[in-house]
Each structure stands twice: as structure tokens, then as C-alpha cells.
Design a protein around this motif. Structure first.
Motif, short mmCIF file in Angstrom:
data_model
loop_
_atom_site.label_atom_id
_atom_site.label_comp_id
_atom_site.label_asym_id
_atom_site.label_seq_id
_atom_site.Cartn_x
_atom_site.Cartn_y
_atom_site.Cartn_z
N ILE A 217 0.74 -1.16 -0.06
CA ILE A 217 0.08 -0.08 -0.04
C ILE A 217 0.73 1.34 0.07
N GLU A 218 1.85 1.18 0.85
CA GLU A 218 2.82 2.65 0.91
C GLU A 218 3.55 2.62 -0.46
N ARG A 219 3.89 1.75 -1.11
CA ARG A 219 4.45 1.88 -2.40
C ARG A 219 3.67 2.40 -3.35
N ALA A 220 2.28 1.75 -3.29
CA ALA A 220 1.45 2.23 -4.48
C ALA A 220 0.93 3.85 -4.00
N ALA A 221 0.76 4.14 -2.84
CA ALA A 221 0.72 5.50 -2.50
C ALA A 221 1.69 6.59 -2.81
N GLU A 222 3.00 6.05 -2.69
CA GLU A 222 3.99 6.93 -3.16
C GLU A 222 4.23 7.16 -4.73
N ARG A 223 3.75 6.11 -5.57
CA ARG A 223 3.80 6.03 -6.82
C ARG A 223 2.48 6.87 -7.40
N ALA A 224 1.53 7.25 -6.62
CA ALA A 224 0.37 8.05 -6.76
C ALA A 224 0.58 9.33 -6.47
N GLY A 225 1.53 9.62 -5.32
CA GLY A 225 1.72 11.04 -4.92
C GLY A 225 0.44 11.13 -3.54
N VAL A 226 0.30 10.04 -3.18
CA VAL A 226 -0.57 10.19 -1.86
C VAL A 226 0.27 9.80 -0.53
N GLY A 227 -0.01 10.77 0.30
CA GLY A 227 1.04 10.34 1.50
C GLY A 227 0.35 9.27 2.34
N CYS A 228 1.47 8.43 2.73
CA CYS A 228 1.33 7.29 3.87
C CYS A 228 1.91 7.30 5.07
N ARG A 229 1.24 7.19 6.06
CA ARG A 229 1.88 7.06 7.16
C ARG A 229 1.69 5.90 8.02
N ILE A 230 2.46 5.03 8.32
CA ILE A 230 2.47 3.70 8.84
C ILE A 230 2.74 3.87 10.22
N ILE A 231 1.62 3.70 11.32
CA ILE A 231 1.47 3.90 12.46
C ILE A 231 1.84 2.51 13.12
N ASP A 232 3.08 1.99 13.48
CA ASP A 232 3.44 0.71 13.69
C ASP A 232 3.60 0.64 15.30
N LEU A 233 2.43 0.04 16.03
CA LEU A 233 2.28 -0.02 17.43
C LEU A 233 2.80 -1.32 18.00
N GLY A 234 3.29 -2.17 17.35
CA GLY A 234 3.93 -3.28 17.78
C GLY A 234 2.81 -4.53 17.96
N HIS A 235 3.39 -5.68 17.98
CA HIS A 235 2.39 -6.72 18.14
C HIS A 235 1.92 -7.09 19.34
#
Lengths: 301, 301
Positions: free
Chosen positions: B53-71
Motif C-alpha cells: 500500500i505504501e509503495r502504491a501510495a508513493e507512486r500515486a503521490g498520496v502520503g502514507c503514514r504507517i503507525i506501527d504500534l507493535g504486536h
């Protein structure tokens, strides 16, 4: 073929009895269940219906407040009333009675009904919660259909049930209730193929299309149980369903009459939902206090 | 019989193009659409999916924030993150990625996703709004099915569509989308009758049951278009759908492949929903100000 007539009246009496017992039990905890009906129409048949809810509530020991805002009530006034009732701890159930004055956005107002008091399942959140299996009140009419089938021990699990009509108040919530009970559910409507294509092989057909005489004997088989949700007022003032009673009687395995079928159960269910809401709201107090405390701790820490 | 293979890739490319254009247009208004993905799992295939999703967002010019809160994130931490993102004006779309840590109440958390940012239709309120025809985002997978049918000009209005599977993320929202497009919709599932009873005469069959090889050529006719929503990972690591491709190819009129079918459209739609959300949120500012002002006046008067 003898068609069983599935009257709603014995079931309505049982539910009223259940409501009375729950009222007594809540009374021991000092809680009196109260339903509020918000009304904004001069339409006589609607006002008659609301009075019938009031009388039924009185008989069952449930408090009923009619909030009559007049046929020219504005959206702002209606919204204010719904917000006030949502915040009022002595009110457990809220009904926003339609029709509403012209120009008022019904879809906006139903979203203001407090979900825990939405005893007629009018807030879209209630429908969404039903869909995902969370606790929520179904529209009373939709639940009536399922309760009548249960009462007469008509199985739906693993059976093929056809719902004619896709309204947000009956067709859609009913299809969710039936899916939750393991039926295979087909929803057809005015823009789908010939009615008999869907209804002829069905185990149960529920008609909620709002068209008098829509379903006839030629649409069903001798093993079909037909539930008629229609309420159409004819020119002579008489009330008929969506089913052509003359031809379906003698063809189908069973039929709910109109009047005296689904509609007679609906008011009893509104009161049952009110006592269920009162029970949840009174018993949830400790949990709410706990949640509030957790929030304080969260804010502090 | 030659079965048309309905690849999702050309449609995904078209949607990505549309997203890019909308990003440019929003840029003129000083708005950069941003999607936030809340992640709390060590599961490698899930983390891989989120990176895609992050890569696709980047290609399309959409910002993507991954909020990784851990398992081992707690429900409280997850709830806090969702509330913060809901209040954060620079974030327009929110995805709560499953699986979540054991013991966390998913149904509680999805209810905390701000409805206007709920671009994957996870909040029950979104589902309820879809049901009553109010603006809401459908789960991207459910919308993918409808968009693929549209793209290949497979009509659904007045047609008989069968959905195999009744999940809250695909089967139920999809049936609502199809009803809104005038299809007659049947939902069947693991507890209903033999599959072919429902699928044999259908115009379109959508399989979303999560069982590899469930639908075979013997279940369908030569006029049926089959949409495969399944994503099953086999022991050898390969990805297959719910359809037995070998037997359905050569029998059905059309089939979406796995991989390269519904799934390839889903990510593009998540980004399209994000730009749509950004557009609504940026253009609704004057209206919100007006509503706030009205409330002030109401309180004063």
C-alpha cells in the motif's frame, strides 16, 4: 390444500406478558422503563398509531411520553428534542415517528437518535451493528417477521427465504436477521425479474413491497410459508397487505393475515425493546463508571 | 466455450491514473491527501501487504503514514491512535490493519475510526449508511467486485447475482452495493443448501467464502460470470482463489483470476477513497464552520 393462518395475536399477547414481567422485575430495582415518541405531523392515521402505542404502553406498565412538536416543526427543533431525549436518563427508548415535515432531513435526524435508545432501529449505526453481529435493536417490523416464524416453528436455518422489497426499514434489516439465522436469503424488488422466478421454489416468502395484491397464489407452491408485511389502505378505508389473500389461501402452506399478523406484533416488540433498553442502561452504570475512571487515569498517566 | 479472463490490472491502472489526476488537482488547492495505516502485528504477509500500500501510495503521490504500534499493542494504545488520527486534519483516510493483538476488541476499535476517514468501510456506521443510501465508503474489496463488473460491462441491473459468503467485510456490503444497482441478490453460505442450487442459474456469481476450490465448473452455466474474491495461501506459498480455475475456465462466460483480479484493484481503490475523502474534508470546511456557528446561535438564542 389447507393454508395455516398464522395470526400475530397470540404471539403479541405472549410478548406483552413478557414485557409486564420485565416491568415488575425492573420495578424492584427502582427503574421504570419509558419510551418517548417524537411526533411532528397532523396526519390522522399516524396520530392514531401513536395513541395506540401509548395505550399499549400504559397497559404494560411502560411509561410513554409523546413529544408533539407540531406539523411545522423545524429540523433544528426536532434535532434538539432528539439530543435532549438522548441525554435524559429517565428515557430509555426513542421513536422518531414519520412522516416528518417537508424539508426536514430525516436521514440527518435518525443519526441523532442515541444508539442505545434506538428501539426501532432507525439510526444507520443500528443497522450496521446488526450487520456485523454487534448488539443493536432491529426495526420492530423486521424483528416481528422473525418472531412470527419462530412462534409457529417455521424453520429458516438452511432454508431458502425470499424477501420481496429492499427498504431500509424492512427488507434490508430483515435480510440481515435471516442471514444471522443461517437462511439463504434472496432480496428481489420492483426492478428484478418476474416475481415467481424467485418465490416459486422458496421455503419462506416475505412480502414488504407496499403494493396491494402483489403476491398471488400463482407465485407460490404448497410448501411456501408467506409472511405479509404490507399495510395498504384502500379507497374504502380498509387495510390490506401485499398478498392477494383469496388466491394464496388454499395454495401456500401458511400465511400471516393483514390486519392481525406482523403489525399486531410490532407494537409489543417496541415495548419489549424499551424494557430491554432500560435493563441495559440501568445495569451498564457500573461499567460506564469504570470506563470513565479509566479515561481519567489515561489522561493523568 | 471460451471463458473471458477478466483481469483486474487494466482497471487498476485506470484507477491509479485517476488518483494521480485528483492528487494534482487537490495540490492546486494546497491539499495533499494522506492515508494512515495502523498496524499491530508481526505477521510477515500482513506487513508485506502494508508495504505494498505504501509503495502504491508513493507512486500515486498520496502520503502514507504507517503507525506501527507493535504486536503487543494494547486496546487503549490502539484506541488512542485512532482517536488522534480522527482529529488530525492532515490525515484524510484511516486503515486499521488486521490481524490485531489477541484480546483486543476489534469491533470496539473499528467504531472509533472517524466515519469521514473510514476509507475501507470498517466502521459499522459506514455499512449502515451504505444500507440506507447515505454517503459512505464501502470496503474496498466489495467495491472492487462492482468496479470490475462495470469495467467489463457485465450488467447487474435486473440480473440475478449470487454472493457466496456472508462476511461483514465482503458478502454483506457487496450485497448492499449490488441491491443499490438493481440486482436481485442471493446470499448463500456454508450452512445453506447445495451450492449449485443457487449458482447454476445465476447471471453473476461472486465467491467470497475463503475456501480454495469451492466453486467448480459443475456449479455454473455458460452464461455465468464468476468473480473470485478468495485469497488462500497454499502450503507451497502460492496464492489461489475460491474458484477451481481449471474446471470453471471452459465452462463459465467469464472469470476474474487470482492473483491479478479483485485484489489488484483493491489497493488502487483505497487510494481513490483517500483522495475522495481529502476532497470532501477540504471542501466541507466552510459548511462545518457554518454548522458550528449555527450551534453557537442556537445555544445563545
Amino acid at each position: 390444500m389447507s393454508t395455516a393462518i398464522l395470526s400475530g395475536k397470540p404471539l403479541a399477547a405472549l410478548i406483552q406478558q413478557e414485557v409486564k414481567e420485565q416491568v415488575r422485575s425492573l420495578d424492584l430495582d427502582g427503574v421504570r422503563p419509558v419510551v418517548a415518541v417524537v411526533l411532528a405531523t397532523a396526519d390522522e392515521s399516524t396520530r392514531w398509531y401513536v395513541r395506540s402505542i401509548e395505550r399499549a404502553a400504559e397497559r404494560a406498565g411502560v411509561g410513554c411520553r409523546i413529544i408533539d412538536l407540531g406539523h411545522d416543526a423545524t429540523e433544528q427543533v426536532l434535532a434538539g428534542a432528539l439530543r435532549d431525549l438522548g441525554a435524559e436518563p429517565s428515557v430509555h427508548g426513542i421513536i422518531l415517528q414519520t412522516p416528518l415535515p417537508a424539508g426536514v432531513r430525516t436521514h440527518h435526524l435518525v443519526g441523532l437518535i442515541a444508539p442505545e435508545k434506538d428501539i426501532d432501529g432507525a439510526n444507520p449505526l443500528s443497522l450496521g451493528r446488526l450487520a456485523v453481529g454487534q448488539p443493536a435493536f432491529a426495526p420492530a417490523t423486521a424483528r416481528s417477521v422473525v418472531e412470527i416464524l419462530d412462534h409457529y416453528q417455521v424453520p429458516v436455518a438452511g432454508k431458502d427465504v425470499v424477501v420481496v422489497g429492499r427498504s431500509a426499514v424492512v427488507g434490508k434489516p430483515l435480510s440481515l436477521l435471516l442471514l444471522a439465522r443461517d437462511a439463504a436469503v434472496t432480496v428481489c424488488h420492483s426492478r428484478s425479474g418476474p416475481l415467481e422466478r424467485y418465490t416459486k421454489d422458496a421455503d419462506v416468502v416475505v412480502v414488504a413491497a407496499g403494493r396491494a395484491g402483489l403476491l398471488t397464489g400463482s407465485h407460490v407452491s404448497s410448501r411456501t410459508v408467506v409472511v405479509d408485511v404490507g399495510t395498504n389502505v384502500l379507497a374504502d378505508g380498509s387495510l390490506v397487505g401485499d398478498v392477494d389473500e383469496a388466491s394464496v389461501t388454499g395454495t401456500a402452506a401458511g400465511l400471516t393475515p393483514v390486519p392481525g399478523g406482523v403489525g399486531s406484533v410490532t407494537t409489543a416488540l417496541l415495548l419489549l425493546h424499551t424494557v430491554e433498553a432500560a435493563r441495559r442502561q440501568s445495569s451498564s452504570t457500573p461499567l460506564e463508571a469504570e470506563a470513565a475512571e479509566a479515561q481519567v487515569l489515561e489522561a493523568a498517566g
